[in-house]
Design a protein around this motif. Structure first.
Motif, PDB file in Angstrom:
ATOM      1  N   PHE A  26       0.831  -1.203   0.000  1.00 43.45           N
ATOM      2  CA  PHE A  26       0.000   0.000   0.000  1.00 43.45           C
ATOM      3  C   PHE A  26       0.867   1.255   0.000  1.00 43.45           C
ATOM      4  O   PHE A  26       2.092   1.198   0.123  1.00 43.45           O
ATOM      5  N   ARG A  27       0.193   2.382  -0.136  1.00 42.48           N
ATOM      6  CA  ARG A  27       0.819   3.699  -0.025  1.00 42.48           C
ATOM      7  C   ARG A  27       0.425   4.282   1.327  1.00 42.48           C
ATOM      8  O   ARG A  27      -0.728   4.135   1.757  1.00 42.48           O
ATOM      9  N   HIS A  28       1.354   4.923   1.999  1.00 42.41           N
ATOM     10  CA  HIS A  28       0.986   5.562   3.264  1.00 42.41           C
ATOM     11  C   HIS A  28       1.686   6.907   3.383  1.00 42.41           C
ATOM     12  O   HIS A  28       2.742   7.133   2.794  1.00 42.41           O
ATOM     13  N   GLN A  29       1.065   7.786   4.134  1.00 46.07           N
ATOM     14  CA  GLN A  29       1.622   9.111   4.348  1.00 46.07           C
ATOM     15  C   GLN A  29       1.278   9.591   5.753  1.00 46.07           C
ATOM     16  O   GLN A  29       0.249   9.216   6.327  1.00 46.07           O
ATOM     17  N   THR A  30       2.161  10.397   6.300  1.00 44.26           N
ATOM     18  CA  THR A  30       1.914  11.027   7.595  1.00 44.26           C
ATOM     19  C   THR A  30       1.154  12.321   7.368  1.00 44.26           C
ATOM     20  O   THR A  30       1.623  13.215   6.656  1.00 44.26           O
ATOM     21  N   LEU A  31      -0.023  12.432   7.965  1.00 43.72           N
ATOM     22  CA  LEU A  31      -0.828  13.633   7.818  1.00 43.72           C
ATOM     23  C   LEU A  31      -0.360  14.740   8.756  1.00 43.72           C
ATOM     24  O   LEU A  31      -0.414  15.916   8.404  1.00 43.72           O
ATOM     25  N   VAL A  32       0.077  14.360   9.947  1.00 41.81           N
ATOM     26  CA  VAL A  32       0.624  15.341  10.890  1.00 41.81           C
ATOM     27  C   VAL A  32       1.401  14.585  11.967  1.00 41.81           C
ATOM     28  O   VAL A  32       1.036  13.463  12.333  1.00 41.81           O
ATOM     29  N   ASP A  33       2.487  15.168  12.437  1.00 42.40           N
ATOM     30  CA  ASP A  33       3.256  14.627  13.558  1.00 42.40           C
ATOM     31  C   ASP A  33       2.844  15.345  14.833  1.00 42.40           C
ATOM     32  O   ASP A  33       2.638  16.564  14.841  1.00 42.40           O
ATOM     33  N   LEU A  34       2.736  14.581  15.916  1.00 42.53           N
ATOM     34  CA  LEU A  34       2.373  15.119  17.223  1.00 42.53           C
ATOM     35  C   LEU A  34       3.423  14.691  18.234  1.00 42.53           C
ATOM     36  O   LEU A  34       4.096  13.674  18.067  1.00 42.53           O
ATOM     37  N   TYR A  35       3.550  15.462  19.287  1.00 44.68           N
ATOM     38  CA  TYR A  35       4.486  15.124  20.355  1.00 44.68           C
ATOM     39  C   TYR A  35       3.755  15.226  21.688  1.00 44.68           C
ATOM     40  O   TYR A  35       3.112  16.228  21.975  1.00 44.68           O
ATOM     41  N   TYR A  36       3.853  14.157  22.479  1.00 48.49           N
ATOM     42  CA  TYR A  36       3.179  14.136  23.774  1.00 48.49           C
ATOM     43  C   TYR A  36       4.085  13.467  24.794  1.00 48.49           C
ATOM     44  O   TYR A  36       4.436  12.287  24.650  1.00 48.49           O
ATOM     45  N   ARG A  37       4.506  14.232  25.802  1.00 48.79           N
ATOM     46  CA  ARG A  37       5.396  13.733  26.858  1.00 48.79           C
ATOM     47  C   ARG A  37       6.633  13.054  26.280  1.00 48.79           C
ATOM     48  O   ARG A  37       7.041  11.975  26.713  1.00 48.79           O
ATOM     49  N   GLY A  38       7.212  13.691  25.289  1.00 49.83           N
ATOM     50  CA  GLY A  38       8.442  13.185  24.695  1.00 49.83           C
ATOM     51  C   GLY A  38       8.245  12.105  23.658  1.00 49.83           C
ATOM     52  O   GLY A  38       9.214  11.652  23.043  1.00 49.83           O
ATOM     53  N   GLU A  39       6.986  11.661  23.462  1.00 48.49           N
ATOM     54  CA  GLU A  39       6.710  10.622  22.479  1.00 48.49           C
ATOM     55  C   GLU A  39       6.282  11.262  21.157  1.00 48.49           C
ATOM     56  O   GLU A  39       5.417  12.147  21.133  1.00 48.49           O
ATOM     57  N   LYS A  40       6.877  10.826  20.055  1.00 47.48           N
ATOM     58  CA  LYS A  40       6.454  11.279  18.736  1.00 47.48           C
ATOM     59  C   LYS A  40       5.338  10.381  18.234  1.00 47.48           C
ATOM     60  O   LYS A  40       5.478   9.161  18.189  1.00 47.48           O
ATOM     61  N   THR A  44      -1.725   8.868  10.571  1.00 53.06           N
ATOM     62  CA  THR A  44      -1.267   8.219   9.344  1.00 53.06           C
ATOM     63  C   THR A  44      -2.432   7.820   8.460  1.00 53.06           C
ATOM     64  O   THR A  44      -3.464   7.346   8.951  1.00 53.06           O
ATOM     65  N   ALA A  45      -2.254   7.999   7.155  1.00 57.23           N
ATOM     66  CA  ALA A  45      -3.232   7.548   6.165  1.00 57.23           C
ATOM     67  C   ALA A  45      -2.623   6.445   5.315  1.00 57.23           C
ATOM     68  O   ALA A  45      -1.448   6.513   4.934  1.00 57.23           O
ATOM     69  N   ILE A  46      -3.415   5.426   5.038  1.00 59.56           N
ATOM     70  CA  ILE A  46      -2.998   4.285   4.215  1.00 59.56           C
ATOM     71  C   ILE A  46      -3.981   4.147   3.057  1.00 59.56           C
ATOM     72  O   ILE A  46      -5.193   4.277   3.252  1.00 59.56           O
ATOM     73  N   GLU A  47      -3.462   3.879   1.864  1.00 57.72           N
ATOM     74  CA  GLU A  47      -4.318   3.739   0.681  1.00 57.72           C
ATOM     75  C   GLU A  47      -4.009   2.454  -0.062  1.00 57.72           C
ATOM     76  O   GLU A  47      -2.849   2.115  -0.282  1.00 57.72           O
ATOM     77  N   LEU A  48      -5.058   1.769  -0.450  1.00 60.51           N
ATOM     78  CA  LEU A  48      -4.975   0.583  -1.292  1.00 60.51           C
ATOM     79  C   LEU A  48      -5.696   0.860  -2.604  1.00 60.51           C
ATOM     80  O   LEU A  48      -6.682   1.596  -2.636  1.00 60.51           O
ATOM     81  N   GLY A  49      -5.226   0.237  -3.686  1.00 64.19           N
ATOM     82  CA  GLY A  49      -5.986   0.252  -4.920  1.00 64.19           C
ATOM     83  C   GLY A  49      -5.556   1.274  -5.942  1.00 64.19           C
ATOM     84  O   GLY A  49      -4.415   1.743  -5.947  1.00 64.19           O
ATOM     85  N   GLN A  50      -6.517   1.631  -6.784  1.00 64.96           N
ATOM     86  CA  GLN A  50      -6.298   2.478  -7.944  1.00 64.96           C
ATOM     87  C   GLN A  50      -5.752   3.852  -7.543  1.00 64.96           C
ATOM     88  O   GLN A  50      -6.167   4.427  -6.544  1.00 64.96           O
ATOM     89  N   GLN A  51      -4.821   4.347  -8.329  1.00 61.25           N
ATOM     90  CA  GLN A  51      -4.227   5.647  -8.051  1.00 61.25           C
ATOM     91  C   GLN A  51      -4.714   6.733  -9.009  1.00 61.25           C
ATOM     92  O   GLN A  51      -4.383   7.903  -8.822  1.00 61.25           O
TER      93      GLN A  51
END
Length: 219
Positions: A26-40, A44-51
């Motif tokens: 599949f294809r995947h992309q990060t829509l936004v990164d977040l940070y909470y108490r030192g954790e990244k 995430t979005a994942i896509e299957l199929g026709q492009q």
């Protein structure tokens, strides 16, 4: 994941494991990164199929509320089933030549870690809409800006980063698709599933209302 229990990280860890094991499918992309108490953390979005831009798209969304974990788990389980079938299921392979399936399984990862309905700012992302209702809404339940200490807090003016990322992603796939149907999986106290009409902020009819009504009847 550090000081947090595995229970509160199950959905996030499952998504990471799916990406690590099946990213060639599949294809995947990060829509936004977040940070909470030192954790990244990432939405995430994942896509299957026709492009190609001419195909229909079905979008599956989960994890808007950090305490409604079943919705995210259902989306993840469905995605896992598709990925396990894809190498050998010729019918599924043929279907995905004509449609696109998109997944955002965990919209509110900070809420999952906190065990909270809201995100890191205690904002209820389901009520963090970019528009206001033209009609009267139910007190509190319809969203409120009084205090983050009360339930159903809409946040201050503007969208939270998670909401904005999801809205932008929906706009992106709209431009790439001939049609889009979105399924937002929650887990609450309702006895029935619902088809929510677009433009719920107003009673005025909207373009394409007949198509939505036909979908409602099919449902």
């Amino acid at each position: 994941m550090g000081q947090f229990s595995f229970e509160h990280c199950f959905e996030i860890d499952t998504l990471k494991r799916l990406i690590a094991q099946h990213q060639h499918l599949f294809r995947h992309q990060t829509l936004v990164d977040l940070y909470y108490r030192g954790e990244k953390l990432s939405v995430t979005a994942i896509e299957l199929g026709q492009q190609q831009s001419s195909c229909p798209t079905v979008l599956f969304v989960g994890g808007v509320h950090g305490v409604e974990r079943i919705g995210a788990q259902v989306v993840l389980a469905f995605l896992t089933s598709l990925l396990n079938r894809l190498p050998w299921d010729t019918h599924l392979q043929q279907l995905l030549q004509h449609v696109r399936l998109a997944f955002v399984p965990v919209v509110n990862p900070v809420g999952f870690l906190r065990g909270s309905r809201g995100n890191g700012n205690n904002v209820d992302l389901m009520r963090n809409a970019p528009i206001d209702s033209d009609e009267d809404v139910t007190f509190l339940v319809g969203g409120q800006r009084i205090s983050p200490k009360l339930p159903w807090y809409r946040g201050k003016e503007g969208m939270e980063v998670e909401t904005e990322a999801l809205v932008n992603y929906v706009k992106q796939i709209q431009h790439q698709s001939s049609s889009v149907i979105a399924l937002d999986a929650h887990s609450g106290f309702g006895l029935l599933d619902h088809v929510w009409f677009p433009h719920a902020h107003t009673r005025q009819p909207f373009e394409g209302m007949g198509y939505i009504y036909q979908l409602y009847q099919l449902h």
